[in-house]
Motif scaffolding. Structure first.
Motif, PDB file in Angstrom:
ATOM      1  N   UNK A  16       0.816  -1.209   0.000  1.00 33.44           N
ATOM      2  CA  UNK A  16       0.000   0.000   0.000  1.00 33.44           C
ATOM      3  C   UNK A  16       0.857   1.268   0.000  1.00 33.44           C
ATOM      4  N   UNK A  17       1.979   1.217   0.702  1.00 41.39           N
ATOM      5  CA  UNK A  17       2.881   2.360   0.811  1.00 41.39           C
ATOM      6  C   UNK A  17       4.293   1.928   0.430  1.00 41.39           C
ATOM      7  N   UNK A  18       4.546   1.731  -0.862  1.00 39.53           N
ATOM      8  CA  UNK A  18       5.882   1.267  -1.262  1.00 39.53           C
ATOM      9  C   UNK A  18       6.971   2.266  -0.875  1.00 39.53           C
ATOM     10  N   UNK A  19       8.155   1.743  -0.522  1.00 41.39           N
ATOM     11  CA  UNK A  19       9.265   2.628  -0.161  1.00 41.39           C
ATOM     12  C   UNK A  19       9.560   3.610  -1.295  1.00 41.39           C
ATOM     13  N   UNK A  20       9.784   4.843  -0.935  1.00 40.02           N
ATOM     14  CA  UNK A  20      10.116   5.849  -1.935  1.00 40.02           C
ATOM     15  C   UNK A  20       8.923   6.333  -2.740  1.00 40.02           C
ATOM     16  N   UNK A  21       7.699   5.969  -2.320  1.00 37.75           N
ATOM     17  CA  UNK A  21       6.541   6.342  -3.112  1.00 37.75           C
ATOM     18  C   UNK A  21       6.085   7.772  -2.860  1.00 37.75           C
ATOM     19  N   UNK A  22       6.557   8.360  -1.764  1.00 40.20           N
ATOM     20  CA  UNK A  22       6.143   9.729  -1.489  1.00 40.20           C
ATOM     21  C   UNK A  22       6.966  10.679  -2.351  1.00 40.20           C
ATOM     22  N   UNK A  23       6.318  11.706  -2.801  1.00 37.53           N
ATOM     23  CA  UNK A  23       7.021  12.670  -3.638  1.00 37.53           C
ATOM     24  C   UNK A  23       7.492  13.832  -2.777  1.00 37.53           C
ATOM     25  N   UNK A  24       8.555  14.495  -3.163  1.00 31.00           N
ATOM     26  CA  UNK A  24       9.011  15.651  -2.390  1.00 31.00           C
ATOM     27  C   UNK A  24       8.005  16.790  -2.496  1.00 31.00           C
ATOM     28  N   UNK A  25       7.985  17.648  -1.504  1.00 31.80           N
ATOM     29  CA  UNK A  25       7.097  18.804  -1.531  1.00 31.80           C
ATOM     30  C   UNK A  25       7.592  19.826  -2.550  1.00 31.80           C
ATOM     31  N   UNK A  26       6.645  20.493  -3.201  1.00 26.87           N
ATOM     32  CA  UNK A  26       7.021  21.602  -4.072  1.00 26.87           C
ATOM     33  C   UNK A  26       7.393  22.785  -3.182  1.00 26.87           C
ATOM     34  N   UNK A  27       8.012  23.809  -3.753  1.00 29.84           N
ATOM     35  CA  UNK A  27       8.365  24.991  -2.973  1.00 29.84           C
ATOM     36  C   UNK A  27       7.112  25.628  -2.381  1.00 29.84           C
ATOM     37  N   UNK A  28       6.036  25.661  -3.147  1.00 27.57           N
ATOM     38  CA  UNK A  28       4.774  26.228  -2.668  1.00 27.57           C
ATOM     39  C   UNK A  28       4.226  25.410  -1.495  1.00 27.57           C
ATOM     40  N   UNK A  29       4.220  24.084  -1.628  1.00 26.29           N
ATOM     41  CA  UNK A  29       3.730  23.214  -0.556  1.00 26.29           C
ATOM     42  C   UNK A  29       4.585  23.346   0.699  1.00 26.29           C
ATOM     43  N   UNK A  30       5.898  23.436   0.515  1.00 23.28           N
ATOM     44  CA  UNK A  30       6.800  23.577   1.656  1.00 23.28           C
ATOM     45  C   UNK A  30       6.548  24.903   2.376  1.00 23.28           C
ATOM     46  N   UNK A  31       6.365  25.979   1.619  1.00 22.39           N
ATOM     47  CA  UNK A  31       6.100  27.283   2.226  1.00 22.39           C
ATOM     48  C   UNK A  31       4.760  27.271   2.971  1.00 22.39           C
ATOM     49  N   UNK A  32       3.760  26.641   2.374  1.00 24.82           N
ATOM     50  CA  UNK A  32       2.441  26.540   3.013  1.00 24.82           C
ATOM     51  C   UNK A  32       2.522  25.733   4.306  1.00 24.82           C
ATOM     52  N   UNK A  33       3.244  24.611   4.281  1.00 19.83           N
ATOM     53  CA  UNK A  33       3.407  23.787   5.472  1.00 19.83           C
ATOM     54  C   UNK A  33       4.170  24.546   6.553  1.00 19.83           C
ATOM     55  N   UNK A  34       5.209  25.251   6.166  1.00 16.39           N
ATOM     56  CA  UNK A  34       5.991  26.041   7.130  1.00 16.39           C
ATOM     57  C   UNK A  34       5.095  27.073   7.814  1.00 16.39           C
ATOM     58  N   UNK A  35       4.228  27.712   7.039  1.00 20.82           N
ATOM     59  CA  UNK A  35       3.306  28.690   7.599  1.00 20.82           C
ATOM     60  C   UNK A  35       2.352  28.066   8.609  1.00 20.82           C
ATOM     61  N   UNK A  36       1.857  26.882   8.298  1.00 25.71           N
ATOM     62  CA  UNK A  36       0.942  26.185   9.205  1.00 25.71           C
ATOM     63  C   UNK A  36       1.657  25.765  10.487  1.00 25.71           C
ATOM     64  N   UNK A  37       2.879  25.276  10.352  1.00 26.92           N
ATOM     65  CA  UNK A  37       3.630  24.821  11.519  1.00 26.92           C
ATOM     66  C   UNK A  37       4.108  25.976  12.395  1.00 26.92           C
ATOM     67  N   UNK A  38       4.264  27.155  11.806  1.00 33.16           N
ATOM     68  CA  UNK A  38       4.740  28.309  12.563  1.00 33.16           C
ATOM     69  C   UNK A  38       3.791  28.635  13.713  1.00 33.16           C
ATOM     70  N   UNK A  39       2.509  28.352  13.528  1.00 31.13           N
ATOM     71  CA  UNK A  39       1.536  28.618  14.589  1.00 31.13           C
ATOM     72  C   UNK A  39       1.807  27.773  15.831  1.00 31.13           C
ATOM     73  N   UNK A  40       2.495  26.668  15.671  1.00 32.52           N
ATOM     74  CA  UNK A  40       2.797  25.762  16.782  1.00 32.52           C
ATOM     75  C   UNK A  40       4.179  25.995  17.384  1.00 32.52           C
ATOM     76  N   UNK A  41       4.967  26.871  16.787  1.00 35.29           N
ATOM     77  CA  UNK A  41       6.371  27.022  17.186  1.00 35.29           C
ATOM     78  C   UNK A  41       6.535  27.384  18.662  1.00 35.29           C
ATOM     79  N   UNK A  42       5.738  28.322  19.158  1.00 36.55           N
ATOM     80  CA  UNK A  42       5.879  28.736  20.559  1.00 36.55           C
ATOM     81  C   UNK A  42       5.596  27.566  21.502  1.00 36.55           C
ATOM     82  N   UNK A  43       4.518  26.825  21.239  1.00 38.59           N
ATOM     83  CA  UNK A  43       4.199  25.659  22.067  1.00 38.59           C
ATOM     84  C   UNK A  43       5.285  24.591  21.930  1.00 38.59           C
TER      85      UNK A  43
END
Length: 73
Positions: free
Chosen positions: A34-61
């Protein structure tokens, strides 16, 4: 000492009866299909920036005193 998920599974599996170990192996093989090794794709720059923004809300905690205790669960 940090124990990886794989090591935890291995340690628990060693104490199981042989029949349960075989069942665990079959489950692992199904998950591998179901989840073959290496099957996940790397994040695009846009996806990485979006994820970083979401995680920033948790940084203080995340960096609050005492939170390192959760690193060892």
């Amino acid at each position: 000492m940090h124990v990886s998920t794989v090591e935890k599974i291995f340690q628990k599996a060693q104490s199981l009866p042989e029949e349960a170990q075989e069942k665990l192996l079959r489950a692992a093989e199904e998950l591998t299909r179901e989840y073959p090794p290496g099957s996940s794709r790397p994040l695009s720059l846009h996806e990485a920036a979006e994820l970083r923004g979401k995680l920033a809300a948790w940084e203080e905690d995340w960096n609050a005193p005492g939170m390192e205790a959760y690193d060892h669960l």
